[in-house]
Design a protein around this motif. Sequence first.
Motif, PDB file in Angstrom:
ATOM      1  N   PHE A  40      -0.720  -5.757  -0.905  1.00  0.00           N
ATOM      2  CA  PHE A  40      -1.254  -4.449  -0.514  1.00  0.00           C
ATOM      3  C   PHE A  40      -1.166  -3.588   0.743  1.00  0.00           C
ATOM      4  O   PHE A  40      -0.558  -2.728   0.790  1.00  0.00           O
ATOM      5  CB  PHE A  40      -2.728  -4.142  -0.460  1.00  0.00           C
ATOM      6  CG  PHE A  40      -3.602  -2.959  -0.780  1.00  0.00           C
ATOM      7  CD1 PHE A  40      -4.005  -2.467  -1.905  1.00  0.00           C
ATOM      8  CD2 PHE A  40      -3.746  -2.358   0.614  1.00  0.00           C
ATOM      9  CE1 PHE A  40      -4.193  -0.885  -1.961  1.00  0.00           C
ATOM     10  CE2 PHE A  40      -4.230  -0.918   0.526  1.00  0.00           C
ATOM     11  CZ  PHE A  40      -4.585  -0.462  -0.934  1.00  0.00           C
ATOM     12  N   PHE A  86       1.410  -0.566   1.533  1.00  0.00           N
ATOM     13  CA  PHE A  86       0.932   0.656   2.022  1.00  0.00           C
ATOM     14  C   PHE A  86       1.795   1.005   3.249  1.00  0.00           C
ATOM     15  O   PHE A  86       2.143   2.256   3.520  1.00  0.00           O
ATOM     16  CB  PHE A  86      -0.472   0.294   2.412  1.00  0.00           C
ATOM     17  CG  PHE A  86      -1.214   1.518   3.273  1.00  0.00           C
ATOM     18  CD1 PHE A  86      -1.768   2.603   2.340  1.00  0.00           C
ATOM     19  CD2 PHE A  86      -1.248   1.548   4.373  1.00  0.00           C
ATOM     20  CE1 PHE A  86      -2.230   3.597   3.166  1.00  0.00           C
ATOM     21  CE2 PHE A  86      -1.817   2.659   5.228  1.00  0.00           C
ATOM     22  CZ  PHE A  86      -2.287   3.596   4.483  1.00  0.00           C
ATOM     23  N   SER A 110      -3.122  -2.007  -8.558  1.00  0.00           N
ATOM     24  CA  SER A 110      -3.274  -1.884  -7.103  1.00  0.00           C
ATOM     25  C   SER A 110      -1.920  -1.755  -6.338  1.00  0.00           C
ATOM     26  O   SER A 110      -2.241  -1.182  -5.289  1.00  0.00           O
ATOM     27  CB  SER A 110      -3.761  -3.459  -6.904  1.00  0.00           C
ATOM     28  OG  SER A 110      -2.831  -4.599  -6.963  1.00  0.00           O
ATOM     29  N   ASN A 111      -0.862  -1.985  -6.733  1.00  0.00           N
ATOM     30  CA  ASN A 111       0.256  -1.593  -6.000  1.00  0.00           C
ATOM     31  C   ASN A 111       0.708  -0.001  -6.079  1.00  0.00           C
ATOM     32  O   ASN A 111       0.861   0.284  -5.027  1.00  0.00           O
ATOM     33  CB  ASN A 111       1.359  -2.398  -6.774  1.00  0.00           C
ATOM     34  CG  ASN A 111       1.431  -3.878  -6.469  1.00  0.00           C
ATOM     35  OD1 ASN A 111       0.609  -4.486  -5.216  1.00  0.00           O
ATOM     36  ND2 ASN A 111       2.495  -4.851  -7.081  1.00  0.00           N
ATOM     37  N   ALA A 132      -1.791   1.373  -3.506  1.00  0.00           N
ATOM     38  CA  ALA A 132      -1.187   1.409  -2.232  1.00  0.00           C
ATOM     39  C   ALA A 132      -0.193   2.337  -1.934  1.00  0.00           C
ATOM     40  O   ALA A 132      -0.327   2.910  -0.858  1.00  0.00           O
ATOM     41  CB  ALA A 132      -0.583  -0.031  -1.887  1.00  0.00           C
TER      42      ALA A 132
END
Length: 238
Positions: A6, A10, A149-150, A153
């Motif tokens: 993450f 980010f 989740s990626n 980010a």
Amino acid sequence: MDWPAFLPLFLTAGVEWVEAFTIVLAVSLTIGWAAALGAAAAGLGTLAVLTVATGGALSAGLNMQAIQFVIGVFLLLFGVRWMAKAIARQAGLKPLHDEDAEFRETRARIGRADWFAAWLVAYKGTLMEGLEVWLIVVAFSLHSRAWVSNGIAALAALLVVFTTGLAIRAPLRRVPENAIKFIVGAMIVSFGTFWTLEALAGAVWPLGDWSLLGLEAFFLAGGQALVPLVRGRRVAAA
């Protein structure tokens, strides 16, 4: 949630979105905010279409070990490029990346163009920077399967950069881009090393994902050790 990936995702996305926003800002001073943001939205829309069109093909019946090897090599090349540039800048071989200078150059370039050409500059800038983010997200997600989740980010970085940029209406010159590229470059090289060797050897690392922390420390320390050596060579050559 793939927490090890993450933060590097980010930060990587944040650097790319800063560059995209600088271009959009310069264009907005020529053709207005509405048109410039419309061009940026068109660029992001193109990325969304690309994601939808290729999502199934990327994960359908492919050899995961071969994919892992390709992803690892890609990340190694990408991360080494970032680290090499960061080391060269820290050693004084290359000037630090200047968002103000890029802003002035972009504004001067579009000042000589018509409306549609300026719109294309904003569209192309957003699309090209976004493609780098897209490739990194795909690379991480094919291994971990953490697409959501990626993606979050990358989108979170986009939201932070554009919200901050719109609030201050200036190039984000205070972002320590070289330091971020150094750290994230080491992270990406660590992931690339981890996946490439795992694919080649067909074995699991002794400490699992925690081995990434050791690799990160190793590459950061190695990169910092190279800075004075590179600087010394530059001085000797001068």
